[in-house]
Structures are given as C-alpha cells and as structure tokens.
Design a protein around this motif. Structure first.
Motif, PDB file in Angstrom:
ATOM      1  N   ARG A   1    -122.781 -61.911   0.393  1.00 53.89           N
ATOM      2  CA  ARG A   1    -124.197 -61.654   0.710  1.00 53.89           C
ATOM      3  C   ARG A   1    -125.118 -62.322  -0.300  1.00 53.89           C
ATOM      4  NH1 ARG A   1    -126.013 -55.674   2.082  1.00 53.89           N
ATOM      5  NH2 ARG A   1    -127.890 -56.734   2.795  1.00 53.89           N
ATOM      6  N   VAL A   2    -124.667 -62.297  -1.558  1.00 56.47           N
ATOM      7  CA  VAL A   2    -125.492 -62.896  -2.610  1.00 56.47           C
ATOM      8  C   VAL A   2    -125.545 -64.408  -2.425  1.00 56.47           C
ATOM      9  CG1 VAL A   2    -125.742 -63.235  -5.094  1.00 56.47           C
ATOM     10  CG2 VAL A   2    -124.908 -61.043  -4.214  1.00 56.47           C
ATOM     11  N   ILE A   3    -124.395 -64.984  -2.156  1.00 53.09           N
ATOM     12  CA  ILE A   3    -124.345 -66.433  -1.973  1.00 53.09           C
ATOM     13  C   ILE A   3    -125.254 -66.838  -0.810  1.00 53.09           C
ATOM     14  CG2 ILE A   3    -122.843 -68.375  -1.334  1.00 53.09           C
ATOM     15  CD1 ILE A   3    -120.576 -66.754  -2.841  1.00 53.09           C
ATOM     16  N   GLU A   4    -125.171 -66.090   0.270  1.00 56.91           N
ATOM     17  CA  GLU A   4    -126.012 -66.390   1.429  1.00 56.91           C
ATOM     18  C   GLU A   4    -127.492 -66.227   1.108  1.00 56.91           C
ATOM     19  OE1 GLU A   4    -122.914 -64.981   4.912  1.00 56.91           O
ATOM     20  OE2 GLU A   4    -124.806 -63.882   4.647  1.00 56.91           O
ATOM     21  N   ALA A   5    -127.817 -65.081   0.510  1.00 58.88           N
ATOM     22  CA  ALA A   5    -129.233 -64.743   0.306  1.00 58.88           C
ATOM     23  C   ALA A   5    -129.869 -65.560  -0.802  1.00 58.88           C
ATOM     24  CB  ALA A   5    -129.372 -63.263  -0.033  1.00 58.88           C
ATOM     25  N   TYR A   6    -129.072 -65.920  -1.790  1.00 58.16           N
ATOM     26  CA  TYR A   6    -129.708 -66.384  -3.014  1.00 58.16           C
ATOM     27  C   TYR A   6    -129.108 -67.662  -3.562  1.00 58.16           C
ATOM     28  CZ  TYR A   6    -131.854 -66.099  -7.568  1.00 58.16           C
ATOM     29  OH  TYR A   6    -132.569 -66.377  -8.686  1.00 58.16           O
TER      30      TYR A   6
ATOM     31  N   VAL B   1    -120.592 -60.545  -8.783  1.00 60.29           N
ATOM     32  CA  VAL B   1    -121.805 -60.927  -8.065  1.00 60.29           C
ATOM     33  C   VAL B   1    -121.732 -62.390  -7.617  1.00 60.29           C
ATOM     34  CG1 VAL B   1    -124.243 -61.423  -8.487  1.00 60.29           C
ATOM     35  CG2 VAL B   1    -123.316 -59.170  -9.034  1.00 60.29           C
ATOM     36  N   GLN B   2    -121.180 -63.207  -8.495  1.00 61.12           N
ATOM     37  CA  GLN B   2    -121.084 -64.638  -8.226  1.00 61.12           C
ATOM     38  C   GLN B   2    -120.285 -64.935  -6.956  1.00 61.12           C
ATOM     39  OE1 GLN B   2    -119.712 -66.089 -11.964  1.00 61.12           O
ATOM     40  NE2 GLN B   2    -120.926 -67.963 -11.826  1.00 61.12           N
TER      41      GLN B   2
END
Ligand SMILES: Nc1ncnc2c1ncn2[C@@H]1O[C@H](COP(=O)(O)OP(=O)(O)OP(=O)(O)O)[C@@H](O)[C@H]1O
Ligand SMILES: [Mg+2]
Length: 283
Positions: free
Chosen positions: A269-274, A264-265
């Motif tokens: 998409r996670v980095i961008e979104a969150y 996840v890290q």
C-alpha cells in the motif's frame, strides 16, 4: 518505554474537508519516529494540531503521559462531522493550550516553509527564542533583572550556533544565509527552547544529498546530546529509512501503514500510495 507523545483518534476537519482522519499514534521517549505520506496527506496538519496552531475537531493528544489537547465536535461542527468517534470525548473537558504554552511544556518545532525572524541577526533569532521560553517559566520570570541568567542564555546561544556551524554568521541577518544554513538556524532556534520533544517538518527540503546525509547524522547527535525525542516529517526516503526507529504512513488523512523502516519499505500500500509516485516523479 513511556510515550513522549500519544495521539488518539485525532481528526481535523476544515469545513467539509477531513485533513486528518482518526489518527492514532505513539512517539516513545528517546526515539526518532517518522510521519510520511504523499503531498496533501495531512502531515503538517497533524503537527499543527500537536503544536496548538489548530485545535483538532476531535480526539486526544497526551504529552509525557498527561492530556494536553482534547476536543470533540460541537454545534455546526458536530452536524457536519465526517470523522469517527464523535462521542468518545464529549464527557471530558476540552483542552486547547496556545502554541506558547505548548512550547513551554517542552515541545519545539521547525516549519516546512522556513520561518525565521527576518530582520534579526542569526544570534538574535536564537537568543529571542531563549527569552520566550524563559518567560514561560515561573522560576525565571524575573530573568530580565538577572544579569547572570542573561549571560548564561547568551553563552548557550553561542554554543548552539557553534554546534550548528553558524558561529561565523552570528551577526548576519537571518535571511542573508544560504538555504541549508537557514534550516540549521531553525533547528538551533528550536533547541534554544530546551525541548524534550522536537518536531521537524521536512528538515531536508531543498537540501542536496550531501547536506541530507549530514542532517541524518546531526539529528542522531542532538537526540543523544539533548536527550530528545524526535518526530519527523520527511520526503527524502533515504533519510527517513536511515534514522527512523518506527514509521507511520498516512494518505488522505488516514493511516495506511506503520512499522519499522524495512517493513514499511516493502509494504504494498505504501509503495502504491507513496514510494511509487515519488519514484515516477523523480525520473
Ligand atoms: N487551514 C486549512 N484550511 C483548509 N484546508 C486545509 C488547511 N490546512 C490544511 N488544509 C488541507 O489539508 C490537507 C492536508 O494538508 P497538509 O499541509 O497537512 O499536507 P502535508 O501532508 O503536509 O503535505 P505536503 O507533503 O505537501 O507538505 C490539504 O488538502 C490541505 O489543503
Ligand atoms: Mg506538509
């Protein structure tokens, strides 16, 4: 590994706003699973669907392998429904247990905004939670007349307070405690109901790095000691990455990623979104 909790196609729509959108996830027994995402992503709303605060507009929630909550959009909701799988659960009976009943099944939670019984002492907060659970239980329905039972509950209450480092504050009013200790009291109160599944909504909110690190160890300890499954919402990424076995990421109500912490890290998409947003905010 059996699932303690299973969410299937859960959608929560308020008027025209879809706060949780077709969410499917598993929380296996004995694991620590995290639900993360930016502010307003729908995390607390998902917890509210699990704990009976809201009845989801659509979808199924199973607890310990049995259907616990189930609904489908009807009437006006069906007309306005913007989610998916609108017809999937129409043939099954609607299930909508109250929060009390869900506590009685063995699910406890803490709240993002601490909710303690303000005019009660630290001791009374935990003991009252014990009484609530006992009165859910047919076997001990007569506990009020049962002195041995009452004494046992008082002993267990004291044990929980000692474990949380709260024994010295037992006669203080709950609201008089510093913030970090109020968070601990909320966990003690949740444990008082003897849950098998513990939902923690931002337990480290407002804690300093030292308190946050202690909380990480503490969550692992209580999981072992009480045989718990933990489902955790948290913004402190160090805590999430340290203790989670598996992570679901949502944004605007929908899942955008899932995986082990290292997966996840590094998810774009996670980095961008969150994570990206958080880093900017923290600078
Ligand atoms: N009772 C309600 N009526 C209308 N809209 C609601 C209701 N509860 C939540 N919402 C909306 O649902 C969306 C998701 O809110 P939620 O509190 O679940 O987010 P969250 O992921 O927990 O955010 P945070 O990290 O800030 O706590 C928000 O847009 C919120 O305004
Ligand atoms: Mg929230």
């Amino acid at each position: 590994m059996a699932n303690a909790l299973h969410l299937e196609n859960i959608t929560m729509q308020f008027g025209g706003v879809v706060s949780v959108n077709n969410l499917t996830l598993d929380v296996p027994e004995g694991k620590i699973i995290a639900l993360i995402g930016p502010n307003g992503a729908g995390k607390t709303t998902a917890f509210n669907c699990i704990t009976g605060v809201y009845q989801p507009t659509n979808g199924l929630i199973e607890f310990m392998g049995k259907p616990m909550v189930r609904n489908h959009p009807t009437g006006k909701d069906a007309k306005n429904y913007k989610g998916e799988n609108a017809d999937r659960y129409v043939k099954d009976p609607v299930l909508a247990p109250t929060p009390d009943r869900i506590t009685g099944l063995g699910i406890a939670r803490t709240f993002q905004n601490i909710r303690l019984w303000k005019s009660m002492t630290v001791f009374e907060n935990v003991l009252t939670a014990k009484h609530q659970r006992a009165s859910q239980n047919v076997f001990s329905a007569t506990f009020r007349g049962n002195l041995a039972e009452e004494n046992r509950m008082r002993e267990e209450t004291m044990d929980l307070l000692t474990e949380q480092g709260l024994d010295a504050y037992k006669d203080e009013l709950a609201v008089s405690l510093p913030y970090g200790l109020q968070r601990r009291l909320e966990i003690a109160r949740a444990l008082a109901t003897k849950p098998s599944l513990l939902l923690l909504d931002e337990p480290a909110a407002g804690m300093n790095p030292q308190e946050t690190a202690e909380l990480a160890d503490f969550v692992k300890e209580i999981r072992e000691k009480y045989d718990l499954t933990v489902f955790l919402i948290e913004h402190h990424m160090d805590l999430v990455m340290n203790i989670s076995d598996y992570i679901y990421v949502i944004d605007f109500g929908s899942e955008i990623a899932q995986g082990r912490p290292e997966e996840v890290q590094s998810n774009k998409r996670v980095i961008e979104a969150y994570l990206g947003v958080t880093e900017e905010e923290e600078e």
